[in-house]
Design an enzyme around this catalytic site. Structure first.
Site, PDB file in Angstrom:
ATOM      1  N   TYR A 134     -11.804  14.600  -8.569  1.00 14.11           N
ATOM      2  CA  TYR A 134     -10.403  14.273  -8.323  1.00 14.11           C
ATOM      3  C   TYR A 134      -9.951  13.136  -9.241  1.00 14.11           C
ATOM      4  O   TYR A 134     -10.628  12.126  -9.399  1.00 14.11           O
ATOM      5  CB  TYR A 134     -10.195  13.846  -6.860  1.00 14.11           C
ATOM      6  CG  TYR A 134      -8.833  13.243  -6.633  1.00 14.11           C
ATOM      7  CD1 TYR A 134      -7.690  14.040  -6.671  1.00 14.11           C
ATOM      8  CD2 TYR A 134      -8.677  11.874  -6.427  1.00 14.11           C
ATOM      9  CE1 TYR A 134      -6.432  13.485  -6.504  1.00 14.11           C
ATOM     10  CE2 TYR A 134      -7.429  11.313  -6.251  1.00 14.11           C
ATOM     11  CZ  TYR A 134      -6.306  12.126  -6.293  1.00 14.11           C
ATOM     12  OH  TYR A 134      -5.065  11.578  -6.132  1.00 14.11           O
TER      13      TYR A 134
ATOM     14  N   GLY B  45      -2.833  13.225  -6.208  1.00 10.03           N
ATOM     15  CA  GLY B  45      -2.127  13.429  -4.960  1.00 10.03           C
ATOM     16  C   GLY B  45      -1.985  14.896  -4.632  1.00 10.03           C
ATOM     17  O   GLY B  45      -2.942  15.679  -4.683  1.00 10.03           O
TER      18      GLY B  45
ATOM     19  N   HIS C 231       3.505   5.228 -11.759  1.00  7.72           N
ATOM     20  CA  HIS C 231       3.460   4.521 -10.481  1.00  7.72           C
ATOM     21  C   HIS C 231       3.864   3.051 -10.601  1.00  7.72           C
ATOM     22  O   HIS C 231       3.900   2.342  -9.589  1.00  7.72           O
ATOM     23  CB  HIS C 231       2.067   4.647  -9.861  1.00  7.72           C
ATOM     24  CG  HIS C 231       1.813   5.995  -9.267  1.00  7.72           C
ATOM     25  ND1 HIS C 231       1.732   7.146 -10.030  1.00  7.72           N
ATOM     26  CD2 HIS C 231       1.648   6.400  -7.983  1.00  7.72           C
ATOM     27  CE1 HIS C 231       1.518   8.187  -9.242  1.00  7.72           C
ATOM     28  NE2 HIS C 231       1.467   7.764  -7.994  1.00  7.72           N
TER      29      HIS C 231
ATOM     30  N   ASN D  43      -5.745   2.467  -6.890  1.00 10.32           N
ATOM     31  CA  ASN D  43      -5.947   3.209  -5.648  1.00 10.32           C
ATOM     32  C   ASN D  43      -6.770   2.368  -4.676  1.00 10.32           C
ATOM     33  O   ASN D  43      -7.970   2.550  -4.547  1.00 10.32           O
ATOM     34  CB  ASN D  43      -6.657   4.531  -5.978  1.00 10.32           C
ATOM     35  CG  ASN D  43      -6.742   5.483  -4.816  1.00 10.32           C
ATOM     36  OD1 ASN D  43      -7.640   6.302  -4.758  1.00 10.32           O
ATOM     37  ND2 ASN D  43      -5.807   5.418  -3.884  1.00 10.32           N
TER      38      ASN D  43
ATOM     39  N   ARG E 122       0.826 -27.973  28.604  1.00  7.33           N
ATOM     40  CA  ARG E 122      -0.453 -27.837  29.304  1.00  7.33           C
ATOM     41  C   ARG E 122      -1.277 -26.658  28.810  1.00  7.33           C
ATOM     42  O   ARG E 122      -2.508 -26.724  28.737  1.00  7.33           O
ATOM     43  CB  ARG E 122      -0.179 -27.700  30.806  1.00  7.33           C
ATOM     44  CG  ARG E 122      -1.406 -27.526  31.657  1.00  7.33           C
ATOM     45  CD  ARG E 122      -1.170 -27.870  33.139  1.00  7.33           C
ATOM     46  NE  ARG E 122       0.091 -27.435  33.663  1.00  7.33           N
ATOM     47  CZ  ARG E 122       0.258 -26.479  34.582  1.00  7.33           C
ATOM     48  NH1 ARG E 122      -0.796 -25.818  35.044  1.00  7.33           N
ATOM     49  NH2 ARG E 122       1.450 -26.180  35.041  1.00  7.33           N
TER      50      ARG E 122
END
Length: 539
Positions: free
Chosen positions: A63, A70, A93, A205, A311
């Site tokens: 890949y 994608g 991108h 990525n 408190r």
């Protein structure tokens, strides 16, 4: 160990893919510490590259190496297009929008990405590690837009703006402003890189945007929690509160949450030596002495306990701490994780998975946002406690030192604190906001970078809320005339405020006072004052 030291030696940070901490990321980002990539990490990267290239030469489908990206994974791409494929990915991108991350934030992001690649499963050449390290060591900082990440496949858009600078494109920061990368590299005699098989994908990525920014936010938030404890201790002394709610047995034995124990210990240390605080036993004896014989019910002006805001500090701030400890733990794991895809392991099948998915960090940073929101609520309620004459144990309305009515004192200063609490409450979890994208390939996303940015926003808002509290607490000391009875830590805190802002005698323009103290809080000035003027080692 104290989270903030008075002085920190600037020594190189080892970026080995295994041991990077949130604190080390802050040193690289904020102190501009240099980084060192150990020879062992370079060797691991080289070995990973050799494994990968051996697989690639066999024309085995991988890949992002022999396929499109994608949803376009079904497109087969010849290996002769390796440089074009990687370069096009980075260019396409590099589509972030909005304001740029500050320089320290961008450095944190680069450091996080470098460490991930140094783990040795991403198959990048050692020159990629060396170039990112060179950027950090020589002060070359990519200009990274804040908006555009879905948090799966990691922080694609922000990291593309980092990767684009490696190929001589995009922008880097100079004096906080973007200038063309090509110009800066040429001035320094640095040749742009040519991205080879998988390197564009490995660079972009992953979760390094949310993780780098998250490291800064969580580190600073821990310091904010400490500074909230410091001002709370001063305020309790100013109103002559009790130290009994912080006794060790109520926390270490009765309810041993780590954060609760730490906050209670800090409160005891900060109020040690005070001549103003009281103990429950003293109040009980005084109440017994005051009780009239023969009366079953009678009114007393002696309160055995004060309100929760004075408190329940260990229970509230301690829970904030526990949330931050959890987030710091998750960030450290992620900083030292291989979070791109695919990954390569010797003797194993290629790992095609989804380690780029930012859900662990998205959840953690949303938890931080929730916790910091409640820290702001506590601070605002403490402010109200000393401004409201019906609740302030004898202090005048709105801490007016002159004529109430003619002067408004801190009435106006309370409004931004209250408004910021409301604003913080509008910031909902980003991790539940998944919106499908990328042709429904990315159909479940984390929005982790939005979570980190949200937490950063609340952190900043809280500094302004706490600034009002610091000013109000110091004013309460002045009006009550109780300075001489303060503990050493409270005196150091009071004096640190007064070095910045004088007592409010008559009404004046307040915005500058608030901003001055808020800026000091963001720099950890009150932590430094405690470290410098006392022997207290805050947890």
């Amino acid at each position: 160990m104290a989270l903030t030291q008075v002085e920190t030696e600037i020594v190189p940070v080892s970026v080995d893919g295994e041991t990077l901490t949130v604190e080390a990321v802050r040193r690289v980002a904020e102190e501009r510490a240099t980084v060192d990539v150990p020879a062992e990490s370079i060797a691991k990267a080289q070995k990973s590259r050799e494994i990968f290239e051996g697989i690639a030469e066999q024309n085995i489908p991988i890949y992002g190496v022999t396929t499109g990206y994608g949803e376009m994974i079904y497109m087969q791409v010849d290996k002769s297009k390796e440089v074009e494929l990687q370069t096009n990915l980075v260019r396409s991108h590099s589509a972030g929008v909005g304001p740029l991350f500050a320089e320290d934030e961008a450095r944190a992001i680069v450091a996080a990405r470098l460490n991930t690649l140094a783990k040795g499963h991403s198959a990048v050449r050692p020159i990629i590690l060396e170039r990112l390290a060179q950027y950090l060591n020589e002060g070359i900082t990519p200009a990274i837009p804040e908006i555009g990440s879905l948090g799966a496949s990691g922080d694609l858009a922000p990291l593309s703006h980092v990767a684009s600078t490696l190929i001589g494109e995009g922008y880097v920061l100079r004096d906080g402003r973007p200038v063309e990368t090509a110009q800066v590299l040429a001035e320094r005699g640095i040749e742009p890189l040519e991205l080879r098989f998988k390197e564009g994908l490995a660079l972009i990525n992953g979760t390094s945007g949310m993780t780098g920014l998250g490291s800064l936010v969580v580190g600073r938030a821990l310091e904010q929690a400490q500074q909230a404890e410091i001002v709370t201790a001063l305020l309790i002394e100013a109103v002559r509160g009790s130290t009994s709610p912080f006794l060790a047995e109520g926390h270490d034995i009765a309810r041993p949450h780590e954060g609760q124990i730490d906050t209670a210990a800090n409160m005891r240390a900060l109020m040690r030596g005070s001549g103003l605080t009281v103990e429950h036993a003293d109040l009980r004896r005084e109440l017994q002495k005051d009780k009239e014989a023969g009366k079953d019910v009678q009114r007393s002006e002696i309160y055995l306990q004060k309100a929760y805001s004075l408190r329940a500090i260990p229970q509230v701030v301690g829970a904030v701490r526990d949330t931050l400890y959890h987030a710091r733990h998750k960030l450290r794991i992620e900083l030292n994780s291989a979070n791109d895809n695919p990954l390569f392991f010797e003797g194993k099948e290629i790992f095609h998975g989804a380690n780029f998915h930012g859900q662990p960090i998205a959840f953690a940073m949303d938890f931080v946002t929730i916790a910091l929101t409640q820290l702001g609520v506590l601070a605002e309620r403490q402010i109200n406690r000393v401004l409201n004459r019906h609740l302030s144990y004898g202090l005048p309305e709105f801490l007016v030192s002159g004529d109430p009515g003619l002067h408004s004192g801190f009435a106006g200063a309370q409004y931004p604190a209250t408004a910021l609490v409301a604003e913080n409450r509008t910031i909902g979890p980003a991790s539940t906001q998944s919106v499908p994208s990328n042709g429904d390939n990315q159909d479940v996303v984390s929005m982790g970078l939005i979570s980190a940015r949200n937490a950063r926003r609340v952190l900043s808002n809280n500094n302004k809320i706490l600034a009002v509290e610091y000013l109000a607490a110091a004013q309460a000391v002045d009006i009550s005339g109780r300075f001489d009875g303060l503990s050493p830590a409270a005196k150091a805190t009071y004096e640190a405020v007064r070095r910045l802002v004088p007592t409010l005698g008559v009404d004046r323009y307040m915005a500058d006072d608030i901003e001055l103290v808020a800026d000091a809080l963001s720099r950890g000035e009150f932590l430094r004052a405690i470290a410098r003027e006392t022997d207290i080692q805050l947890r």
